[in-house]
Enzyme design. Structure first.
Site, PDB file in Angstrom:
ATOM      1  N   ARG A  83       1.861 -80.710  39.986  1.00  0.00           N
ATOM      2  CA  ARG A  83       1.831 -80.197  38.622  1.00  0.00           C
ATOM      3  C   ARG A  83       0.666 -79.238  38.505  1.00  0.00           C
ATOM      4  O   ARG A  83      -0.448 -79.565  38.878  1.00  0.00           O
ATOM      5  CB  ARG A  83       1.670 -81.341  37.618  1.00  0.00           C
ATOM      6  CG  ARG A  83       2.897 -82.232  37.643  1.00  0.00           C
ATOM      7  CD  ARG A  83       2.813 -83.369  36.681  1.00  0.00           C
ATOM      8  NE  ARG A  83       3.929 -84.277  36.933  1.00  0.00           N
ATOM      9  CZ  ARG A  83       4.084 -85.455  36.367  1.00  0.00           C
ATOM     10  NH1 ARG A  83       3.188 -85.873  35.490  1.00  0.00           N
ATOM     11  NH2 ARG A  83       5.112 -86.214  36.656  1.00  0.00           N
ATOM     12  N   ASP A 122       6.891 -94.325  41.227  1.00  0.00           N
ATOM     13  CA  ASP A 122       7.903 -93.893  40.266  1.00  0.00           C
ATOM     14  C   ASP A 122       9.236 -94.554  40.574  1.00  0.00           C
ATOM     15  O   ASP A 122       9.611 -94.664  41.735  1.00  0.00           O
ATOM     16  CB  ASP A 122       8.036 -92.377  40.426  1.00  0.00           C
ATOM     17  CG  ASP A 122       8.788 -91.742  39.291  1.00  0.00           C
ATOM     18  OD1 ASP A 122       8.927 -92.388  38.244  1.00  0.00           O
ATOM     19  OD2 ASP A 122       9.238 -90.600  39.461  1.00  0.00           O
ATOM     20  N   GLN A 145       3.545 -90.842  42.577  1.00  0.00           N
ATOM     21  CA  GLN A 145       3.615 -91.890  41.561  1.00  0.00           C
ATOM     22  C   GLN A 145       4.352 -93.083  42.142  1.00  0.00           C
ATOM     23  O   GLN A 145       5.169 -92.922  43.038  1.00  0.00           O
ATOM     24  CB  GLN A 145       4.392 -91.392  40.346  1.00  0.00           C
ATOM     25  CG  GLN A 145       3.634 -90.384  39.528  1.00  0.00           C
ATOM     26  CD  GLN A 145       4.349 -90.079  38.234  1.00  0.00           C
ATOM     27  OE1 GLN A 145       5.550 -89.847  38.224  1.00  0.00           O
ATOM     28  NE2 GLN A 145       3.622 -90.091  37.141  1.00  0.00           N
TER      29      GLN A 145
HETATM   30 ZN    ZN Z   1      11.404 -90.090  35.547  1.00  0.00          ZN
END
Ligand code: ZN
Length: 581
Positions: free
Chosen positions: A300, A320, A318
């Site tokens: 990012r 994630d 992450q």
């Molecule tokens: Zn997501």
């Protein structure tokens, strides 16, 4: 909010103090920030740290004067004229930015000083009290633009009373000692360099810590019925247009172009990639829920000025995962997630402090009825998992409400790490569907969830939480075998070999240095156990264990030492597994 008023007043009183002490200084802006305030000044000569106590003393004098604080409303043009006439050109410029038809409000400290301000303020300078302190100096460009003149910023903190101020200053001092960037260096974990802003160079020890965390997280999610996948780092622009990220997130994406004229973007998040795997082939309701996890790198493009150690990076992974489920499964899946999060935080030695429920924003997708159901389901799931939520109006994403999990660290700071976000929109946009029991196509719901969030940031938080002194199972180097004299070198080698063979992360220190020097050095590097060996230990097949932060030595047989250390170095989830097996 009382603190907000105090800090805003403190900024004004500081500006008055500065202008009394340093005539000719121009004021610009002075907002309230977390725990304090700052004010940016325009002055030829630089302020020095020695000026801060003088300014503080003058501020206290202004408090003692107890000057009434009065609000006046002026026509905008009168404001421009007045501030120009007294040489406050920055203030005049700010007011020029306000539409001509509008009025402005100024706050006056009696007849002594005034500032353009929206307010509100306390009734007099005396009400501010004296629980404030000026903390640091910095440079800041006018309006944050490097083409503009450089201003001088003075930071301060202000509180309701001395006790609160003292507690805050202690917290800062403690936080500085724990700063993960400092510890990252002294423990040789990672570094960052200019050419890679917000990107981490993980050194062997730091990467060991990282891999230990990842291995732990992988075991936990596998045990909770997740599958792990890996999706591409870079995908065509059209893909991100379809997912909606190009429109909403474009400024934060790294873009690349190929010789063939393709425009590609580096993935800022995994979500749309996971929908592609879900969409590959026909899905039946019998397969749901599907819990899909990925630990790949995300990029990012945070502004280079906002990056901060491990806490704010441009490249991260992450923990994630996306849960594709039916409406009926939202509550049970969400509850299972909150349970897992609680268990992970407990294993990692951090405390779940609060859970916030971010509710529907102004601009949103879906009907009010849908939002009410979604919000209530998340709250119900949290309650079922034994946690109360605090509702935050307007804070949700446009596609659904969100639970935010805040943890508290050892010195009382809170960090938002975990999230659980309900999403009806992405499955719709990317046309995800499954065949229901009725034989018809249905949309799955998507739950975006993370326990740690950014692994980089979470490790940064853990370093500060533990002040680098990790529990044995997380410590990158678990034990250093340090010899007292060179005649114990061979034995030292045998000891380190046996520790390694037992699965411990051990190193050998046979340098020709005094043992106290070695102990001090490894203590600074936060090595939890120093295994001291000399000739006597070699003769008896023993070792002397020294714990980080402890003075005592415990002399035990090598076998006993290995048994003790391997037991302590077992990750908590594996301890539980053995206990139930
Ligand atoms: Zn997501």
């Amino acid at each position: 909010d009382a603190l907000e008023l105090i800090r805003h007043d403190a900024a004004h009183v500081m500006a008055q103090a500065v202008q009394e002490l340093f005539p000719g200084t121009q004021v610009t802006i002075g907002p309230v920030i977390e725990d304090g305030f700052f004010y940016d000044f325009a002055r030829e000569e630089p302020f020095s740290l020695d000026d801060l106590p003088k300014i503080e003393a003058k501020m206290k004098e202004i408090v003692d004067r107890d000057i009434p604080i009065l609000r006046e409303v002026w026509p905008r043009d009168e404001g421009v004229r007045y501030f120009n006439s007294i040489g406050e050109h920055y203030k005049a410029e700010i007011i020029e930015g306000i539409p001509q038809s509008e009025q402005i409000s100024v706050y006056k400290h009696g007849n002594q000083w005034m500032d353009l301000c929206r307010g509100p303020h306390l009734r007099s300078t005396g009400a501010l009290g004296k629980a404030f302190k000026l903390t640091k100096l910095a440079g800041a460009y006018w309006r944050g633009d490097h083409r503009n003149p450089m201003l001088q910023r003075i930071y301060g903190t202000a509180w309701r009373n001395e006790a609160e101020l003292d507690a805050h200053l202690k917290r800062i001092e403690e936080a500085e000692k724990r700063d993960h960037r400092k510890l990252g260096q002294s423990m040789d974990l990672f570094h960052i360099q200019e050419e890679g802003k917000g990107m981490i160079f993980w050194h062997p020890k730091g990467w060991t810590l990282y891999r230990t965390m990842l291995a732990y997280m992988r075991r936990r999610i596998e045990g909770a019925g997740y599958v792990e996948v890996k999706t591409p780092q870079i995908l065509d622009k059209s893909f991100w247009e379809r997912s909606g990220h190009w429109e909403k997130f474009h400024d934060s994406m790294f873009i690349c172009e190929t010789e063939e004229g393709e425009t590609l973007a580096v993935k800022p998040m995994n979500c749309p990639g996971h929908v592609q795997i879900f969409n590959h082939g026909l899905r039946s309701y019998r397969e749901l829920p599907i819990r899909m996890a990925e630990f790949e790198g995300l990029h990012r493009c945070e502004s280079s000025g906002s990056t901060h150690g491990l806490l704010r990076v441009r490249q991260m992974a992450q923990d994630d995962a996306h849960i594709f489920c039916t409406d009926d499964q939202i509550v049970s899946e969400s509850k299972a997630f909150v349970d897992l999060l609680n268990s992970v935080y407990a294993d990692l030695g951090v405390e779940l402090h609060s859970v916030k429920l971010a509710l529907r924003p102004e601009k949103r997708f879906g009907t009010d009825a849908q939002w009410t159901i979604a919000e209530d389901k998340l709250e119900e799931a949290a309650n079922l998992a034994g946690v109360q939520v605090e509702r935050l109006p307007n804070e949700g994403a446009f596609y659904g409400p969100k639970l935010e999990f805040h943890l508290r660290d050892a010195i009382g700071r809170t960090w938002q790490c975990g999230t659980l976000q309900l999403d009806y929109v992405l499955p719709e946009r990317l046309d995800a569907n499954y065949i229901g029991e009725d034989g018809a196509k249905h949309r799955p719901v998507m739950l975006h969830r993370a326990i740690c969030g950014s692994m980089e940031r979470f490790i940064g938080v853990l370093i500060e939480h533990y002040a680098g002194a990790f529990p044995l199972w997380l410590a990158p180097v678990q034990a250093v075998v340090a010899t007292i004299t060179s005649d114990a070198d061979d034995y030292g080698q045998q000891v380190v070999n046996k520790l390694k063979a037992a699965g411990l992360r051990a190193e050998l220190d046979v340098r020709n240095e005094k043992i106290n020097y070695k102990v001090r050095e490894h203590s600074l590097a936060k090595v939890p156990v120093i295994v001291v060996v000399g000739r006597r230990e070699a003769e008896n097949g023993q070792v002397a264990l020294r714990r980080l932060g402890g003075e005592a030595q415990q002399v035990v047989s090598l076998e006993e030492a290995i048994a003790t250390l391997t037991r302590e170095a077992t990750p908590p989830d594996l301890v539980r597994e053995t206990a139930t097996a």
